[in-house]
Design a protein around this motif. Structure first.
Motif, PDB file in Angstrom:
ATOM      1  N   TRP A 126      21.347  59.862   0.064  1.00 57.21           N
ATOM      2  CA  TRP A 126      21.126  61.238  -0.389  1.00 57.21           C
ATOM      3  C   TRP A 126      21.486  62.258   0.679  1.00 57.21           C
ATOM      4  O   TRP A 126      21.918  63.370   0.363  1.00 57.21           O
ATOM      5  N   ALA A 127      21.306  61.899   1.953  1.00 60.02           N
ATOM      6  CA  ALA A 127      21.696  62.842   3.007  1.00 60.02           C
ATOM      7  C   ALA A 127      23.198  63.113   2.949  1.00 60.02           C
ATOM      8  O   ALA A 127      23.641  64.261   3.075  1.00 60.02           O
ATOM      9  N   SER A 128      23.983  62.060   2.719  1.00 59.74           N
ATOM     10  CA  SER A 128      25.438  62.228   2.604  1.00 59.74           C
ATOM     11  C   SER A 128      25.793  63.083   1.394  1.00 59.74           C
ATOM     12  O   SER A 128      26.724  63.890   1.438  1.00 59.74           O
ATOM     13  N   VAL A 129      25.058  62.889   0.303  1.00 58.42           N
ATOM     14  CA  VAL A 129      25.306  63.677  -0.913  1.00 58.42           C
ATOM     15  C   VAL A 129      25.173  65.163  -0.615  1.00 58.42           C
ATOM     16  O   VAL A 129      26.062  65.967  -0.933  1.00 58.42           O
ATOM     17  N   TRP A 130      24.076  65.540   0.008  1.00 59.03           N
ATOM     18  CA  TRP A 130      23.823  66.958   0.237  1.00 59.03           C
ATOM     19  C   TRP A 130      24.735  67.541   1.314  1.00 59.03           C
ATOM     20  O   TRP A 130      25.117  68.717   1.250  1.00 59.03           O
ATOM     21  N   VAL A 131      25.130  66.738   2.296  1.00 60.69           N
ATOM     22  CA  VAL A 131      26.080  67.224   3.305  1.00 60.69           C
ATOM     23  C   VAL A 131      27.394  67.602   2.646  1.00 60.69           C
ATOM     24  O   VAL A 131      27.981  68.661   2.920  1.00 60.69           O
ATOM     25  N   LYS A 132      27.888  66.748   1.745  1.00 64.59           N
ATOM     26  CA  LYS A 132      29.167  67.022   1.079  1.00 64.59           C
ATOM     27  C   LYS A 132      29.063  68.194   0.105  1.00 64.59           C
ATOM     28  O   LYS A 132      29.992  69.002  -0.003  1.00 64.59           O
ATOM     29  N   ILE A 133      27.953  68.285  -0.605  1.00 63.14           N
ATOM     30  CA  ILE A 133      27.779  69.387  -1.555  1.00 63.14           C
ATOM     31  C   ILE A 133      27.727  70.715  -0.817  1.00 63.14           C
ATOM     32  O   ILE A 133      28.370  71.702  -1.218  1.00 63.14           O
TER      33      ILE A 133
END
Length: 366
Positions: free
Chosen positions: A331-338
């Motif tokens: 989820w951390a990667s998800v929000w970094v990209k978003i």
């Protein structure tokens, strides 16, 4: 010029070392007591190994940054230091590879926290470089020398970019939001569509006239970031119906990993030689003795890239090792990209409206 390729190979080797420490260090390094676990948990060995390798890579390129920054001419002794002295630099690199494994775990965790910030800096630098490249592409095709022969390519690339973007958004609705309860994915996809519409409308305003090519290419980039962020969702997330990285070593997982790994090196390399995107003054030194690219900036990007590949390999989570053959998941990667996608849209919109807000400054020329 060949020196930059050697540095890219060094960066690739260090990334491979970090990956091998993450996926295969438990058996090979288990006898080294000072490397056992972090915080008392054996699973953390892989993540901490990644941080140690990243720290060594960062130290090497940061030293190179400090010793080459502001080098402007080839007759500067630092030019030969950047492009030569390889035996000495091989020794320095070997030292920086080894020394992080003798540093206490508590310090490595502090470095991990700093690496999150450094990886964020790298993403911002990369983002500015991409926007600069899109403007350069547009201006190159619209130049007096190319405008006649590039009219059809401009139209084709612009149309194909928008068609591909809309098609990808439709597919994301199908694969990433199969039911109404998938509200977060629906929000991500819908907001991406809204951003594309806003960017396009602004770019077509007569006073701005940024053109469809830049907006089309930016639309593709936003869609890619949205798709990539949703694909980073944990495997347990049921709203994503596409095959994802499972750590089982199947051919699709391995291929995805290798592509992503290569993309890290290529993006770092291409961003590192684009120092002109961050220049706030016109180049007034056209002499032949001028260095071909900013050495200091080049090494600074690789130093930040060292932190970035660490975050990708551990999913931006310092206390959890990712599955084998997986990269940039969680989820951390998800929000970094978003967030990176939203910043990309904001930056592009700013470059269009900035000349009207800040007079006498051409943002599209760098």
């Amino acid at each position: 010029m060949i020196a930059r390729y050697i540095y890219a190979i060094i960066f690739l080797i260090m990334s491979v070392i970090a990956w091998m420490l993450r996926d295969y260090s438990h058996r090979t390094l288990n006898d080294l007591h000072f490397l056992r676990g972090c915080g008392g948990e054996q699973e953390c060995l892989g993540a901490e190994g990644v941080l140690r390798a990243s720290f060594g890579c960062f130290l090497f390129f940061f030293v190179m940054y400090l010793t080459t920054v502001r080098t402007s001419r080839t007759d500067d002794p630092r030019d030969s230091w950047h492009s030569g002295w390889w035996p000495v630099k091989a020794f320095i690199l070997a030292f920086f590879i080894v020394i992080p494994f003798f540093i206490p775990s508590a310090f490595i965790q502090i470095y991990g926290e700093i690496a999150r910030f450094g990886a964020g800096i790298f993403l911002v630098i990369q983002l500015v470089s991409i926007v600069n490249f899109i403007y350069w592409w547009n201006e190159s095709w619209l130049s007096d020398n190319n405008i006649r022969r590039c009219r059809i390519p401009i139209v084709l690339v612009s149309v194909l970019s928008f068609v591909a973007s809309i098609g990808a958004i439709i597919l994301m609705y199908i694969y990433f939001s199969p039911r109404a309860s998938c509200g977060l994915n629906i929000f991500f996809i819908t907001w991406t569509l809204v951003l594309i519409i806003i960017m396009t409308i602004i770019s077509l305003k007569p006073d701005i006239n940024a053109g469809l090519l830049t907006s089309g290419l930016m639309a593709l980039y936003l869609v890619f970031l949205c798709w990539s962020s949703i694909m980073s969702e944990p495997v347990s997330e049921t709203c994503n119906t596409m095959t994802r990285q499972t750590g089982k070593g199947d051919w699709l997982t391995i291929l995805s990993f290798l592509i992503a790994f290569g993309a890290i090196v290529m993006s770092t390399f291409s961003t590192g030689i684009d120092s002109k995107a961050f220049s706030f003054k016109t180049d007034e030194d056209p002499s032949e003795d001028k260095v071909p690219y900013g050495y200091g900036f080049f090494h600074f990007v690789f130093a930040m890239g060292s932190m970035y590949f660490a975050m990708l390999l551990i999913g931006w989570n310092l206390h959890q090792t990712a599955h084998k053959w997986s990269i940039d998941t969680g989820w951390a990667s998800v929000w970094v990209k978003i967030v990176n996608e939203w910043l990309a849209a904001a930056l592009y919109i700013w470059t269009m409206i900035a000349p009207f807000v800040i007079k006498d400054r051409d943002f599209s020329s760098h």
